[in-house]
Scaffold this active site. Structure first.
Site, PDB file in Angstrom:
ATOM      1  N   LYS A  25       0.818  -1.208   0.000  1.00 58.36           N
ATOM      2  CA  LYS A  25       0.000   0.000   0.000  1.00 58.36           C
ATOM      3  C   LYS A  25       0.861   1.271   0.000  1.00 58.36           C
ATOM      4  CE  LYS A  25      -4.047  -1.986  -0.052  1.00 58.36           C
ATOM      5  NZ  LYS A  25      -3.661  -3.339  -0.396  1.00 58.36           N
TER       6      LYS A  25
HETATM    7  C1  LIG Z   1      -9.794  -2.656  -1.938  1.00 56.70           C
HETATM    8  C2  LIG Z   1      -9.249  -3.356  -0.732  1.00 56.70           C
HETATM    9  N1  LIG Z   1     -10.032  -3.490   0.353  1.00 56.70           N
HETATM   10  C3  LIG Z   1      -9.601  -4.080   1.470  1.00 56.70           C
HETATM   11  C4  LIG Z   1      -8.327  -4.584   1.587  1.00 56.70           C
HETATM   12  C5  LIG Z   1      -7.922  -5.318   2.823  1.00 56.70           C
HETATM   13  O1  LIG Z   1      -6.818  -4.789   3.456  1.00 56.70           O
HETATM   14  P1  LIG Z   1      -5.860  -5.749   4.339  1.00 56.70           P
HETATM   15  O2  LIG Z   1      -5.085  -6.593   3.377  1.00 56.70           O
HETATM   16  O3  LIG Z   1      -4.999  -4.756   5.058  1.00 56.70           O
HETATM   17  O4  LIG Z   1      -6.723  -6.529   5.235  1.00 56.70           O
HETATM   18  C6  LIG Z   1      -7.461  -4.457   0.498  1.00 56.70           C
HETATM   19  C7  LIG Z   1      -6.082  -4.968   0.607  1.00 56.70           C
HETATM   20  O5  LIG Z   1      -5.401  -5.387  -0.203  1.00 56.70           O
HETATM   21  C8  LIG Z   1      -7.925  -3.837  -0.702  1.00 56.70           C
HETATM   22  O6  LIG Z   1      -7.147  -3.712  -1.771  1.00 56.70           O
END
Ligand SMILES: Cc1ncc(COP(=O)(O)O)c(C=O)c1O
Length: 389
Positions: free
Chosen positions: A195
């Protein structure tokens, strides 16, 4: 910037990895300080990072959690979304958006995207899927592209829907000067390794609503009225449990890394924007390469760089040319409704733009360490793939 070897480039010998961390001695020192402090879990650095990122985003409250998925789940629970409720969400997103809705016992209702050029929720299509059970809209600024926020607001107001932003891609993006992720009742961010602000794992919920913020802080740690850090400092000896909470606590390492990354976020965003501009220059005028964009009134976060090729056959040829050049690519996304865990329930879902987008999409490398010579290698390979067609 002096940097430690990145796991992506060290683990796999890609000439150009899809994403890369921008870490250096400051991150190493920050982690060392946490370890020598003897306090590893949610504590003073978490408070400090929450205050700093809330200020950066222009939000009143920021609650750091263990992942972006935890942020989304908690956000929905804090709004009282539960069994029988429906939440509008695009299928062109990472599966966590929809999973978090299902984890509440609620039903995701997939709405189509507008077009290949504007791959964000089509509000007219969303309107056709409203029922008396629709409680919320989960907005996903795919790739960090700014949505037309006035229209989204008006849609939610007219249909009395709560707005939750899955802003996992959107940190660094804005609309009319306001940070993406701060428009809804709640905005959720991810700090996963790829990210724009990377801490390995981590997530954040932001809100301007003090009641929701209090509820989120309870839900983050088992519904307990006092944290371990507070009890350690003897501000409160006992505690009550006043809600059915979770363990979504962050570590102090997450907060320490977050503080360092936040201090250089502007520079990291500039590096991403430069790489994006080079890609755009290289493909300008070639109508075989569509580069999606958001509302021109906004600033994108350049989280990923998706392109659309004319069809899946050409997409696969271009992917092959990139692989031969040592360029790591990806696919954002296989539509959520087509996954095995979703297919049975969504067999009859009609999402033609989403499905067409998925067949044509290819994600090119995007990260702050991309230099003009890297972009050149990538764009030359794309053009080679198209020439053989
Ligand atoms: C659009 C979207 N929503 C939610 C998430 C979830 O985040 P995490 O991987 O930190 O749980 C991601 C992560 O890649 C994402 O790209």
């Amino acid at each position: 910037m002096p940097r430690a070897k990145s796991p992506t480039s060290a683990a796999v010998k890609w000439t150009i990895p899809l994403s890369d961390i921008a870490y250096g001695p400051d991150e190493l020192r920050a982690v060392e300080k946490v370890i020598t402090s003897g306090w590893l879990t949610m504590g003073p650095l978490t408070d400090k990072f929450e205050a700093a990122i809330a200020k950066h985003l222009g939000a009143k409250h920021a609650i750091l959690v263990s992942s972006g998925t935890a942020a989304l789940h908690m956000a929905l629970v804090s709004l009282g979304i539960g069994p029988g409720d429906e939440v509008l969400v695009p299928s062109m997103t990472f599966v966590a958006s929809a999973n978090s809705i299902r984890h509440c016992g609620a039903n995701p209702v997939f709405a189509d995207i507008e077009s290949p050029e504007f791959p964000l929720l089509d509000l007219r299509d969303a309107a056709s899927r409203l029922t008396p059970r629709t409680k919320a809209l989960m907005l996903v600024p795919y790739a960090g592209l700014p949505p037309r926020m006035e229209e989204v607001h008006e849609f939610c107001r007219r249909h009395r829907l709560q707005l939750i932003e899955d802003a996992a891609h959107a940190l660094g993006g804005s609309h009319h000067g306001r940070a993406l992720g701060t428009f809804g009742a709640l905005g959720c961010f991810s700090f996963f390794s790829n990210k724009n602000l990377a801490t390995g794992e981590g997530g954040l919920v932001v809100t301007n609503n003090a009641t929701l913020a209090r509820r989120l802080r309870l839900l983050r740690s088992h519904g307990m009225t006092a944290t371990t850090w507070q009890r350690h400092n003897a501000k409160s000896l006992g505690y009550d449990v006043v809600a059915l909470g979770h363990n979504y606590r962050p570590t102090e390492i997450t907060a320490a890394l977050g503080l360092v990354q936040l201090s250089r976020l502007t520079a990291l965003q500039e590096a991403r924007a430069k790489a994006a501009a080079l890609y755009r220059d290289a493909f300008r005028g070639d109508d075989r390469v569509v580069m999606p964009a958001g509302d021109p009134e906004g600033v994108p976060s350049h989280h990923i760089f998706p392109i659309l090729l004319p069809n899946s056959r050409l997409r696969d040829r271009v992917r092959q040319a990139l692989l031969e050049a040592g360029v790591q690519v990806s696919h954002h996304y296989p539509p959520v409704h087509t996954f095995s865990a979703y297919r049975a329930q969504f067999r009859t879902a009609r999402l033609p733009n989403t499905e067409l987008f998925a067949r044509r999409e290819l994600t090119l490398p995007m990260h702050p360490n991309l230099k003009p010579r890297h972009v050149q290698i990538v764009t030359d390979a794309v053009k080679r793939g198209l020439k053989h067609a």
